[in-house]
Design a protein around this motif. Structure first.
Motif, PDB file in Angstrom:
ATOM      1  N   GLY A 228       4.831  14.367   7.415  1.00 49.52           N
ATOM      2  CA  GLY A 228       4.304  14.738   8.717  1.00 49.52           C
ATOM      3  C   GLY A 228       5.414  15.120   9.669  1.00 49.52           C
ATOM      4  N   ARG A 229       5.103  15.045  10.914  1.00 46.64           N
ATOM      5  CA  ARG A 229       6.063  15.420  11.942  1.00 46.64           C
ATOM      6  C   ARG A 229       6.639  14.226  12.675  1.00 46.64           C
ATOM      7  NH1 ARG A 229       2.572  15.861  16.770  1.00 46.64           N
ATOM      8  NH2 ARG A 229       0.467  15.634  15.970  1.00 46.64           N
ATOM      9  N   TRP A 230       6.167  13.038  12.342  1.00 46.07           N
ATOM     10  CA  TRP A 230       6.650  11.861  13.050  1.00 46.07           C
ATOM     11  C   TRP A 230       7.846  11.289  12.337  1.00 46.07           C
ATOM     12  CZ3 TRP A 230       1.151  11.581  12.110  1.00 46.07           C
ATOM     13  CH2 TRP A 230       0.419  12.051  13.190  1.00 46.07           C
ATOM     14  N   GLY A 231       8.893  11.091  13.082  1.00 44.64           N
ATOM     15  CA  GLY A 231      10.054  10.389  12.571  1.00 44.64           C
ATOM     16  C   GLY A 231      10.079   9.025  13.204  1.00 44.64           C
ATOM     17  N   SER A 232      11.090   8.312  12.912  1.00 41.62           N
ATOM     18  CA  SER A 232      11.250   6.996  13.487  1.00 41.62           C
ATOM     19  C   SER A 232      12.419   7.065  14.456  1.00 41.62           C
ATOM     20  CB  SER A 232      11.540   5.999  12.367  1.00 41.62           C
ATOM     21  OG  SER A 232      11.780   4.735  12.887  1.00 41.62           O
ATOM     22  N   PRO A 233      12.287   6.526  15.655  1.00 41.17           N
ATOM     23  CA  PRO A 233      13.403   6.585  16.592  1.00 41.17           C
ATOM     24  C   PRO A 233      14.599   5.817  16.064  1.00 41.17           C
ATOM     25  CG  PRO A 233      11.667   5.168  17.436  1.00 41.17           C
ATOM     26  CD  PRO A 233      11.152   5.786  16.174  1.00 41.17           C
TER      27      PRO A 233
ATOM     28  N   MET B 176       0.849  -1.181   0.000  1.00 40.07           N
ATOM     29  CA  MET B 176       0.000   0.000   0.000  1.00 40.07           C
ATOM     30  C   MET B 176       0.892   1.242   0.000  1.00 40.07           C
ATOM     31  SD  MET B 176      -2.819   1.161   2.810  1.00 40.07           S
ATOM     32  CE  MET B 176      -2.128   2.623   3.547  1.00 40.07           C
ATOM     33  N   ALA B 177       0.532   2.228  -0.770  1.00 37.20           N
ATOM     34  CA  ALA B 177       1.278   3.491  -0.759  1.00 37.20           C
ATOM     35  C   ALA B 177       0.896   4.215   0.531  1.00 37.20           C
ATOM     36  CB  ALA B 177       0.933   4.326  -1.987  1.00 37.20           C
ATOM     37  N   PHE B 178       1.818   4.225   1.481  1.00 37.11           N
ATOM     38  CA  PHE B 178       1.540   4.758   2.803  1.00 37.11           C
ATOM     39  C   PHE B 178       1.442   6.284   2.785  1.00 37.11           C
ATOM     40  CE2 PHE B 178       3.892   0.762   3.649  1.00 37.11           C
ATOM     41  CZ  PHE B 178       2.842   0.062   4.216  1.00 37.11           C
ATOM     42  N   PRO B 179       0.543   6.841   3.599  1.00 36.44           N
ATOM     43  CA  PRO B 179       0.396   8.295   3.642  1.00 36.44           C
ATOM     44  C   PRO B 179       1.718   8.972   3.987  1.00 36.44           C
ATOM     45  CG  PRO B 179      -1.377   7.246   4.858  1.00 36.44           C
ATOM     46  CD  PRO B 179      -0.380   6.171   4.517  1.00 36.44           C
ATOM     47  N   PRO B 180       2.087  10.011   3.254  1.00 31.46           N
ATOM     48  CA  PRO B 180       3.337  10.712   3.529  1.00 31.46           C
ATOM     49  C   PRO B 180       3.414  11.261   4.952  1.00 31.46           C
ATOM     50  CG  PRO B 180       2.448  11.407   1.431  1.00 31.46           C
ATOM     51  CD  PRO B 180       1.402  10.553   2.079  1.00 31.46           C
ATOM     52  N   SER B 181       2.271  11.561   5.561  1.00 28.98           N
ATOM     53  CA  SER B 181       2.281  12.143   6.897  1.00 28.98           C
ATOM     54  C   SER B 181       2.718  11.173   7.984  1.00 28.98           C
ATOM     55  CB  SER B 181       0.908  12.721   7.239  1.00 28.98           C
ATOM     56  OG  SER B 181      -0.064  11.710   7.277  1.00 28.98           O
ATOM     57  N   LEU B 182       2.906   9.908   7.637  1.00 29.91           N
ATOM     58  CA  LEU B 182       3.365   8.937   8.627  1.00 29.91           C
ATOM     59  C   LEU B 182       4.814   9.155   9.037  1.00 29.91           C
ATOM     60  CD1 LEU B 182       1.728   5.645   7.348  1.00 29.91           C
ATOM     61  CD2 LEU B 182       1.165   6.917   9.429  1.00 29.91           C
ATOM     62  N   LEU B 183       5.583   9.830   8.203  1.00 29.27           N
ATOM     63  CA  LEU B 183       6.998  10.071   8.513  1.00 29.27           C
ATOM     64  C   LEU B 183       7.362  11.525   8.272  1.00 29.27           C
ATOM     65  CD1 LEU B 183       8.652   6.905   6.899  1.00 29.27           C
ATOM     66  CD2 LEU B 183       8.395   7.379   9.340  1.00 29.27           C
ATOM     67  N   SER B 184       8.465  11.917   8.848  1.00 30.83           N
ATOM     68  CA  SER B 184       8.989  13.272   8.670  1.00 30.83           C
ATOM     69  C   SER B 184       9.690  13.382   7.317  1.00 30.83           C
ATOM     70  CB  SER B 184       9.988  13.584   9.787  1.00 30.83           C
ATOM     71  OG  SER B 184      11.128  12.751   9.649  1.00 30.83           O
ATOM     72  N   PRO B 185       9.932  14.604   6.857  1.00 35.65           N
ATOM     73  CA  PRO B 185      10.652  14.765   5.587  1.00 35.65           C
ATOM     74  C   PRO B 185      12.017  14.061   5.593  1.00 35.65           C
ATOM     75  CG  PRO B 185       9.694  16.854   6.243  1.00 35.65           C
ATOM     76  CD  PRO B 185       9.494  15.902   7.391  1.00 35.65           C
ATOM     77  N   GLY B 186      12.753  14.191   6.694  1.00 34.06           N
ATOM     78  CA  GLY B 186      14.070  13.553   6.773  1.00 34.06           C
ATOM     79  C   GLY B 186      13.995  12.041   6.688  1.00 34.06           C
TER      80      GLY B 186
END
Length: 158
Positions: free
Chosen positions: A93-98, A47-57
């Protein structure tokens, strides 16, 4: 309050909310992927995941390492990679991955939205055993529990 100050506050608020899930009438909604190239290339394997799930970086790290895309070589022509990266980062979005390390040496740690605090909080009751009992092979099979996921609706359908 001056007009300029109001505009700055409104702009900051809009930027903060742009990547956040939209909550409406008890449903969690994220803007789905609308870019045809991203839908085609990413949606071919998952599935093409929503871009807001991760931060730009985080999206930049993923797109810069398509040859090591979670154990697969998902390399694309350079112009397609650049176009998809631009779309994902602009819609991120604003969420990154730890623990995202980028390209530190030969080892690359790719971001995983499943490791974000938001995802972990929303899916805290879904253990591997519970998923297996429901016949779901992976926590990434969003549409198995969220029938409207591809349209951006993530209400709890389970």
């Amino acid at each position: 309050m001056t007009v300029m100050r109001k505009a700055l506050i409104l702009g900051a608020l809009s930027a903060t909310l742009a990547g956040a899930p939209l909550l409406a009438q008890g449903e969690e909604r994220m803007r789905p992927v609308t870019d045809p190239l991203t839908l085609k290339e990413c949606g071919e394997c998952h599935m093409a995941f929503p871009p807001s799930l991760l931060s730009p970086g985080s999206w930049e790290v993923i797109m810069a390492n398509l040859d090591k895309h979670y154990g697969e070589n998902a390399s694309l022509p350079e112009k397609d990679t650049a176009a998809i990266t631009a779309y994902l980062t602009a819609s991120a979005g604003r969420w990154g991955s730890p623990g995202v390390s980028g390209t530190g040496g030969t080892e690359v740690t790719l971001p995983r939205f499943t490791e974000s605090r938001h995802f972990a909080h929303e899916h805290r009751r879904f253990t591997p055993d519970r998923l297996a009992r429901k016949g779901i092979k992976s926590i990434l099979d969003c549409v198995a529990c969220h029938r409207g996921a591809e349209q951006g609706y993530y209400d709890d359908d389970d």
